[in-house]
Scaffold this motif. Structure first.
Motif, PDB file in Angstrom:
ATOM      1  N   THR A  32       0.823  -1.217   0.000  1.00 48.03           N
ATOM      2  CA  THR A  32       0.000   0.000   0.000  1.00 48.03           C
ATOM      3  C   THR A  32       0.852   1.261   0.000  1.00 48.03           C
ATOM      4  N   ALA A  33       2.010   1.219   0.665  1.00 47.43           N
ATOM      5  CA  ALA A  33       2.910   2.379   0.645  1.00 47.43           C
ATOM      6  C   ALA A  33       3.417   2.621  -0.772  1.00 47.43           C
ATOM      7  N   GLU A  34       3.731   1.544  -1.483  1.00 48.72           N
ATOM      8  CA  GLU A  34       4.187   1.695  -2.868  1.00 48.72           C
ATOM      9  C   GLU A  34       3.071   2.230  -3.757  1.00 48.72           C
ATOM     10  N   LYS A  35       1.846   1.762  -3.511  1.00 51.41           N
ATOM     11  CA  LYS A  35       0.711   2.276  -4.285  1.00 51.41           C
ATOM     12  C   LYS A  35       0.520   3.768  -4.025  1.00 51.41           C
ATOM     13  N   PHE A  36       0.616   4.164  -2.764  1.00 51.59           N
ATOM     14  CA  PHE A  36       0.485   5.582  -2.438  1.00 51.59           C
ATOM     15  C   PHE A  36       1.608   6.382  -3.080  1.00 51.59           C
ATOM     16  N   ASN A  37       2.801   5.835  -3.050  1.00 51.82           N
ATOM     17  CA  ASN A  37       3.955   6.514  -3.633  1.00 51.82           C
ATOM     18  C   ASN A  37       3.780   6.732  -5.137  1.00 51.82           C
ATOM     19  N   ASN A  38       3.068   5.799  -5.774  1.00 51.92           N
ATOM     20  CA  ASN A  38       2.831   5.887  -7.212  1.00 51.92           C
ATOM     21  C   ASN A  38       1.510   6.571  -7.568  1.00 51.92           C
ATOM     22  N   GLY A  39       0.820   7.093  -6.549  1.00 48.90           N
ATOM     23  CA  GLY A  39      -0.452   7.763  -6.793  1.00 48.90           C
ATOM     24  C   GLY A  39      -1.578   6.817  -7.138  1.00 48.90           C
ATOM     25  N   GLU A  40      -1.476   5.548  -6.685  1.00 50.31           N
ATOM     26  CA  GLU A  40      -2.456   4.529  -7.060  1.00 50.31           C
ATOM     27  C   GLU A  40      -3.300   4.030  -5.893  1.00 50.31           C
ATOM     28  N   LEU A  41      -3.077   4.529  -4.691  1.00 50.38           N
ATOM     29  CA  LEU A  41      -3.824   4.041  -3.535  1.00 50.38           C
ATOM     30  C   LEU A  41      -5.205   4.682  -3.494  1.00 50.38           C
ATOM     31  N   LYS A  42      -6.235   3.853  -3.459  1.00 56.57           N
ATOM     32  CA  LYS A  42      -7.606   4.347  -3.428  1.00 56.57           C
ATOM     33  C   LYS A  42      -8.048   4.623  -2.000  1.00 56.57           C
ATOM     34  N   SER A  43      -8.950   5.566  -1.843  1.00 61.49           N
ATOM     35  CA  SER A  43      -9.564   5.790  -0.541  1.00 61.49           C
ATOM     36  C   SER A  43     -10.723   4.806  -0.387  1.00 61.49           C
ATOM     37  N   GLY A  44     -11.300   4.748   0.817  1.00 58.13           N
ATOM     38  CA  GLY A  44     -12.397   3.824   1.064  1.00 58.13           C
ATOM     39  C   GLY A  44     -11.905   2.498   1.611  1.00 58.13           C
ATOM     40  N   ASN A  45     -12.747   1.494   1.493  1.00 58.07           N
ATOM     41  CA  ASN A  45     -12.467   0.191   2.090  1.00 58.07           C
ATOM     42  C   ASN A  45     -11.979  -0.803   1.033  1.00 58.07           C
ATOM     43  N   LEU A  46     -10.777  -1.321   1.235  1.00 63.28           N
ATOM     44  CA  LEU A  46     -10.180  -2.264   0.303  1.00 63.28           C
ATOM     45  C   LEU A  46     -10.063  -3.635   0.969  1.00 63.28           C
ATOM     46  N   SER A  47     -10.340  -4.705   0.219  1.00 63.53           N
ATOM     47  CA  SER A  47     -10.321  -6.054   0.782  1.00 63.53           C
ATOM     48  C   SER A  47      -9.234  -6.902   0.128  1.00 63.53           C
ATOM     49  N   PHE A  48      -8.638  -7.803   0.931  1.00 60.23           N
ATOM     50  CA  PHE A  48      -7.531  -8.622   0.464  1.00 60.23           C
ATOM     51  C   PHE A  48      -7.699 -10.056   0.959  1.00 60.23           C
ATOM     52  N   ASP A  49      -7.219 -11.018   0.141  1.00 63.66           N
ATOM     53  CA  ASP A  49      -7.437 -12.427   0.448  1.00 63.66           C
ATOM     54  C   ASP A  49      -6.253 -13.249  -0.066  1.00 63.66           C
ATOM     55  N   PHE A  50      -6.427 -14.557  -0.126  1.00 63.44           N
ATOM     56  CA  PHE A  50      -5.385 -15.453  -0.623  1.00 63.44           C
ATOM     57  C   PHE A  50      -4.916 -15.027  -2.012  1.00 63.44           C
ATOM     58  N   GLN A  51      -5.848 -14.597  -2.853  1.00 62.69           N
ATOM     59  CA  GLN A  51      -5.517 -14.242  -4.232  1.00 62.69           C
ATOM     60  C   GLN A  51      -4.542 -13.090  -4.329  1.00 62.69           C
ATOM     61  N   ASP A  52      -4.478 -12.265  -3.297  1.00 61.78           N
ATOM     62  CA  ASP A  52      -3.613 -11.086  -3.307  1.00 61.78           C
ATOM     63  C   ASP A  52      -2.230 -11.375  -2.730  1.00 61.78           C
ATOM     64  N   GLY A  53      -2.023 -12.604  -2.300  1.00 60.03           N
ATOM     65  CA  GLY A  53      -0.722 -12.981  -1.755  1.00 60.03           C
ATOM     66  C   GLY A  53      -0.457 -12.474  -0.352  1.00 60.03           C
ATOM     67  N   VAL A  54      -1.501 -12.043   0.356  1.00 58.76           N
ATOM     68  CA  VAL A  54      -1.294 -11.500   1.700  1.00 58.76           C
ATOM     69  C   VAL A  54      -1.967 -12.348   2.777  1.00 58.76           C
ATOM     70  N   ILE A  55      -2.559 -13.480   2.401  1.00 58.92           N
ATOM     71  CA  ILE A  55      -3.068 -14.471   3.347  1.00 58.92           C
ATOM     72  C   ILE A  55      -2.591 -15.836   2.868  1.00 58.92           C
ATOM     73  N   SER A  56      -2.177 -16.682   3.791  1.00 57.02           N
ATOM     74  CA  SER A  56      -1.721 -18.019   3.427  1.00 57.02           C
ATOM     75  C   SER A  56      -1.800 -18.915   4.659  1.00 57.02           C
TER      76      SER A  56
END
Length: 316
Positions: A260-284
């Motif tokens: 998310t820091a990299e997304k913000f740094n690149n101007g790509e971080l969205k506001s609001g509620n974002l969801s993440f799961d196994f598919q995003d590589g952040v749960i295993s």
């Protein structure tokens, strides 16, 4: 007191790199607010590691404050961060969403990130882990490995999706499994969690899933003393003993921080509620104990891969 990382070189070497180029995007400095401590070996420690990863990958100054558990404390910390030039702040818990919604208008040049909350303003984002699937796979392991046919989940709150997931996973694996579901009512109340644990063990459960970040370490230690099994929570807790920890449902908070820091740094971080799961590589699932047979490990691995590809669990 504001804590700034002084031994930056050591931290960077531990993370596998140093001499990173300075950020050329939006990130200037990053702050982290933790409700309790960064030394809990679970949730707080994960946030700390995420901050170190941001420091390493973006080459920016980072700061943190512990014990930030009231609106007054958070407002004072944000004011201090602002004076230091921080423009990206992580609130390490769901409680920070409400705090940030209330104060974000005063700091339009700061972006606020919380966890598992409801972000309502243009410069706030809430990161939400989808806990149902990880609970489901944890329930499968618990049910498969139970010798008494009784397993238990000691959760912090009823709203946690991993609670329903754990139950459904246990039932999918063995419909005759008895699932004891109990709640502590707090993320960090170790005394109550241990009292609840005794009740679950007295009912015959031999696999326990402590779904609360501030108390699962003492629960693991107590269960280990009894010679029973644990499903780890949030971090890979195999270090507590391969004869005790069957596997862990891991939330890679540190990787999500960096992402998310990299997304913000690149101007790509969205506001609001974002969801993440196994598919995003952040749960295993974490490392498996050798006590878990290879045939089952292969079977559940197939289910996880299918879920990543299709979004459907084996009970759907």
């Amino acid at each position: 007191m504001l804590k700034r990382f002084g031994l930056i070189l050591v931290s960077l070497l531990l993370l596998g790199g140093c001499g990173q180029p300075l950020a050329t995007g939006k990130v200037e400095k990053v702050g982290l607010l933790v409700p309790e401590t960064i030394n809990d070996q679970v949730w707080g420690t994960k946030g700390y590691r995420g901050l170190l990863q941001i420091q390493s990958s973006l080459g920016v100054d980072v700061f943190f404050k512990e014990g930030m558990n009231s609106q007054e404390d958070v407002e004072a910390a944000v004011k201090e961060f602002d004076r230091q030039g921080v423009n990206l702040i992580y609130g390490h818990g769901n409680e920070y969403a409400a705090y940030f919604n209330k104060m974000s208008g005063k700091y339009p040049d700061i972006h606020f990130i919380s966890f598992n909350g409801d972000a309502r303003t243009k410069n706030t984002t809430s990161l939400n882990f989808k806990g149902y699937a990880m609970g489901f796979f944890g329930g499968m392991v618990a049910s498969h490995m139970s010798k008494t046919g009784k397993v238990g989940i000691i959760a912090a709150y009823e709203w946690q999706p991993e609670v329903e997931g754990f139950y459904d996973g246990a039932m999918f694996e063995n419909k005759d499994t008895k699932v004891d579901i109990r709640f502590v009512g707090h993320w960090d109340d170790q005394k109550k969690a241990l009292d609840v644990l005794e009740g679950v063990l007295d009912e015959g459960a031999d696999v326990i899933y402590p779904a609360g970040d501030g108390y699962n370490v003492p629960v693991i230690e107590r269960v280990k003393d009894r010679g029973l099994y644990i499903i780890g929570y949030i971090s890979d807790q195999s270090d507590f003993g391969e004869s005790t920890v069957l596997t862990s449902t891991v939330q890679h908070v540190d990787d999500l921080y960096e992402l998310t820091a990299e997304k913000f740094n690149n101007g790509e971080l969205k506001s609001g509620n974002l969801s993440f799961d196994f598919q995003d590589g952040v749960i295993s699932l974490g490392e498996f104990s050798p006590k878990v047979d290879s045939k089952f490990r292969e079977r559940i691995g197939t289910f996880i891969n299918s879920y990543k590809e299709t979004g459907k669990l084996p009970n759907q």
